[in-house]
Write an enzyme that holds these catalytic residues in place. Structure first.
Site, PDB file in Angstrom:
ATOM      1  N   THR A 163      52.025  -4.498  -4.701  1.00 45.18           N
ATOM      2  CA  THR A 163      51.804  -5.244  -3.455  1.00 45.18           C
ATOM      3  C   THR A 163      52.807  -6.385  -3.310  1.00 45.18           C
ATOM      4  O   THR A 163      53.231  -6.970  -4.300  1.00 45.18           O
ATOM      5  CB  THR A 163      50.357  -5.792  -3.386  1.00 45.18           C
ATOM      6  OG1 THR A 163      50.157  -6.385  -2.104  1.00 45.18           O
ATOM      7  CG2 THR A 163      50.071  -6.807  -4.463  1.00 45.18           C
ATOM      8  N   ASN A 176      51.870  -8.697  -1.099  1.00 45.83           N
ATOM      9  CA  ASN A 176      50.925  -9.664  -0.528  1.00 45.83           C
ATOM     10  C   ASN A 176      50.624 -10.767  -1.565  1.00 45.83           C
ATOM     11  O   ASN A 176      49.995 -10.523  -2.581  1.00 45.83           O
ATOM     12  CB  ASN A 176      49.649  -8.888  -0.139  1.00 45.83           C
ATOM     13  CG  ASN A 176      48.548  -9.787   0.360  1.00 45.83           C
ATOM     14  OD1 ASN A 176      48.461 -10.962   0.008  1.00 45.83           O
ATOM     15  ND2 ASN A 176      47.693  -9.217   1.197  1.00 45.83           N
ATOM     16  N   LYS A 184      47.053 -11.341  -2.847  1.00 48.27           N
ATOM     17  CA  LYS A 184      46.598 -10.349  -3.835  1.00 48.27           C
ATOM     18  C   LYS A 184      47.219 -10.667  -5.202  1.00 48.27           C
ATOM     19  O   LYS A 184      46.560 -10.561  -6.229  1.00 48.27           O
ATOM     20  CB  LYS A 184      47.026  -8.947  -3.397  1.00 48.27           C
ATOM     21  CG  LYS A 184      45.890  -7.958  -3.289  1.00 48.27           C
ATOM     22  CD  LYS A 184      46.426  -6.589  -2.901  1.00 48.27           C
ATOM     23  CE  LYS A 184      45.335  -5.608  -2.620  1.00 48.27           C
ATOM     24  NZ  LYS A 184      45.849  -4.276  -2.255  1.00 48.27           N
ATOM     25  N   ASP A 225      44.344   0.975  -5.157  1.00 46.79           N
ATOM     26  CA  ASP A 225      43.968   1.490  -3.848  1.00 46.79           C
ATOM     27  C   ASP A 225      42.454   1.342  -3.728  1.00 46.79           C
ATOM     28  O   ASP A 225      41.728   1.543  -4.706  1.00 46.79           O
ATOM     29  CB  ASP A 225      44.379   2.959  -3.702  1.00 46.79           C
ATOM     30  CG  ASP A 225      44.440   3.375  -2.242  1.00 46.79           C
ATOM     31  OD1 ASP A 225      44.844   2.556  -1.393  1.00 46.79           O
ATOM     32  OD2 ASP A 225      44.074   4.531  -1.933  1.00 46.79           O
ATOM     33  N   GLY A 264      39.534  -7.444   5.984  1.00 50.73           N
ATOM     34  CA  GLY A 264      39.069  -6.054   6.010  1.00 50.73           C
ATOM     35  C   GLY A 264      37.609  -5.948   6.443  1.00 50.73           C
ATOM     36  O   GLY A 264      37.183  -6.522   7.456  1.00 50.73           O
ATOM     37  N   LYS A 266      33.474 -14.282  -4.208  1.00 52.06           N
ATOM     38  CA  LYS A 266      33.783 -12.866  -3.953  1.00 52.06           C
ATOM     39  C   LYS A 266      34.628 -12.299  -5.094  1.00 52.06           C
ATOM     40  O   LYS A 266      34.323 -11.235  -5.639  1.00 52.06           O
ATOM     41  CB  LYS A 266      34.545 -12.710  -2.625  1.00 52.06           C
ATOM     42  CG  LYS A 266      34.991 -11.266  -2.416  1.00 52.06           C
ATOM     43  CD  LYS A 266      35.941 -11.024  -1.268  1.00 52.06           C
ATOM     44  CE  LYS A 266      36.543  -9.627  -1.392  1.00 52.06           C
ATOM     45  NZ  LYS A 266      37.584  -9.326  -0.438  1.00 52.06           N
TER      46      LYS A 266
HETATM   47  P1  ITT Z   1      48.413  -2.391  -0.121  1.00 52.60           P
HETATM   48  O1  ITT Z   1      48.587  -0.934  -0.476  1.00 52.60           O
HETATM   49  O2  ITT Z   1      49.648  -3.020   0.423  1.00 52.60           O
HETATM   50  O3  ITT Z   1      47.814  -3.220  -1.211  1.00 52.60           O
HETATM   51  P2  ITT Z   1      46.217  -1.514   1.640  1.00 52.60           P
HETATM   52  O4  ITT Z   1      45.900  -1.895   3.052  1.00 52.60           O
HETATM   53  O5  ITT Z   1      46.440  -0.062   1.319  1.00 52.60           O
HETATM   54  O6  ITT Z   1      47.397  -2.457   1.119  1.00 52.60           O
HETATM   55  P3  ITT Z   1      43.873  -1.472  -0.062  1.00 52.60           P
HETATM   56  O7  ITT Z   1      44.170  -0.137  -0.608  1.00 52.60           O
HETATM   57  O8  ITT Z   1      43.533  -2.560  -1.030  1.00 52.60           O
HETATM   58  O9  ITT Z   1      45.032  -2.090   0.794  1.00 52.60           O
HETATM   59  O10 ITT Z   1      42.657  -1.369   0.948  1.00 52.60           O
HETATM   60  C1  ITT Z   1      42.520  -0.366   1.957  1.00 52.60           C
HETATM   61  C2  ITT Z   1      41.640  -0.925   3.066  1.00 52.60           C
HETATM   62  O11 ITT Z   1      40.326  -1.203   2.530  1.00 52.60           O
HETATM   63  C3  ITT Z   1      42.142  -2.268   3.613  1.00 52.60           C
HETATM   64  O12 ITT Z   1      42.998  -2.075   4.699  1.00 52.60           O
HETATM   65  C4  ITT Z   1      40.853  -2.963   4.010  1.00 52.60           C
HETATM   66  O13 ITT Z   1      40.474  -2.553   5.303  1.00 52.60           O
HETATM   67  C5  ITT Z   1      39.840  -2.440   3.027  1.00 52.60           C
HETATM   68  N1  ITT Z   1      39.653  -3.371   1.895  1.00 52.60           N
HETATM   69  C6  ITT Z   1      40.284  -3.362   0.689  1.00 52.60           C
HETATM   70  N2  ITT Z   1      39.850  -4.356  -0.096  1.00 52.60           N
HETATM   71  C7  ITT Z   1      38.914  -5.017   0.626  1.00 52.60           C
HETATM   72  C8  ITT Z   1      38.093  -6.135   0.372  1.00 52.60           C
HETATM   73  O14 ITT Z   1      38.149  -6.799  -0.781  1.00 52.60           O
HETATM   74  N3  ITT Z   1      37.253  -6.548   1.333  1.00 52.60           N
HETATM   75  C9  ITT Z   1      37.183  -5.891   2.513  1.00 52.60           C
HETATM   76  N4  ITT Z   1      37.931  -4.837   2.839  1.00 52.60           N
HETATM   77  C10 ITT Z   1      38.787  -4.390   1.909  1.00 52.60           C
END
Ligand code: ITT
Length: 194
Positions: free
Chosen positions: A7, A9, A12, A66, A148, A171
């Site tokens: 990432t 970000n 993160k 992921d 998210g 959290k």
């Molecule tokens: P990166 O691969 O750049 O890290 P991504 O958007 O794929 O980004 P994630 O795999 O971590 O990120 O998450 C997929 C989706 O799940 C993300 O877009 C959010 O909508 C949701 N999500 C992930 N972690 C979350 C959390 O801690 N709280 C709420 N929603 C979350």
């Protein structure tokens, strides 16, 4: 031990620094490394795609994750497609609205967040952990923190509060990502990579 993270970000990165501890050094994904198309049908598969691509580009041991939200009454949706439940390029608010629409009138609100955390090493070793956090989907968004699906995710044992109503520390100390990366941290300490 030094690892590059999939990432870019910074939030993160800071969260993972706290989870993994000071003896594991983390560097954010360099901007010149392109994003990967996450087209696997599993979280571990997508985390593996990201970690392997980063390892190939940087020749450094790489960490990726992921996450998906799996809702029982929707047959496990949005699952691996959580980032784009309301379509390609959807905002967090769009995805939350689409989820609440899809669940209108449903009594069974049970769900879980799942996170896969993955390490790919230049020595060929691959280590991964998948963790789960059970909860339920609120009837409407609650609170302003997080990102998210946090406004509608009520973790089990959270006293009926959504993740958005908790402090970041609260959290992060109980989250699906915390569980996956603290497990992976244990494996990393047993792995002596070159
Ligand atoms: P990166 O691969 O750049 O890290 P991504 O958007 O794929 O980004 P994630 O795999 O971590 O990120 O998450 C997929 C989706 O799940 C993300 O877009 C959010 O909508 C949701 N999500 C992930 N972690 C979350 C959390 O801690 N709280 C709420 N929603 C979350």
């Amino acid at each position: 031990m030094n690892y590059v993270l999939a990432t870019a970000n910074q939030d993160k990165v800071s969260e993972l620094v706290k989870i993994l501890g000071d003896d594991i050094q983390l560097t954010a994904r360099p901007r010149w490394v392109p994003e990967v198309i996450e087209d696997s049908d599993s979280l571990v598969g997508n985390a593996r795609l990201k970690a392997r691509a980063l390892l190939g580009a940087t020749e450094t041991a790489s960490l990726a994750d992921d996450t998906g939200l799996f809702v029982d009454a929707l047959g496990g949706d949005p699952g691996v497609l959580s980032a784009r439940f309301a379509g390609e390029g959807a905002s967090y608010a769009d995805n939350v609205a689409a989820l609440l629409d899809a669940m209108a009138g449903m009594e069974n609100r049970r769900c879980e967040f799942r996170t896969a955390a993955f390490m790919a090493c230049p020595c060929g070793a691959e280590l991964w952990v998948e963790s789960r956090l059970a909860g339920s989907i609120a009837g409407h968004p609650l609170g302003t923190g997080g990102f998210g699906y946090d406004p509608v995710f009520l973790p089990e044992g959270g006293g009926g509060r959504s993740f958005s109503e908790m402090t970041p520390e609260e959290k992060n100390a109980s989250s699906h990502r915390f569980r996956a990366f603290s497990g992976l941290g244990i494996l990393l300490r047993f792995h002596t990579h070159p």
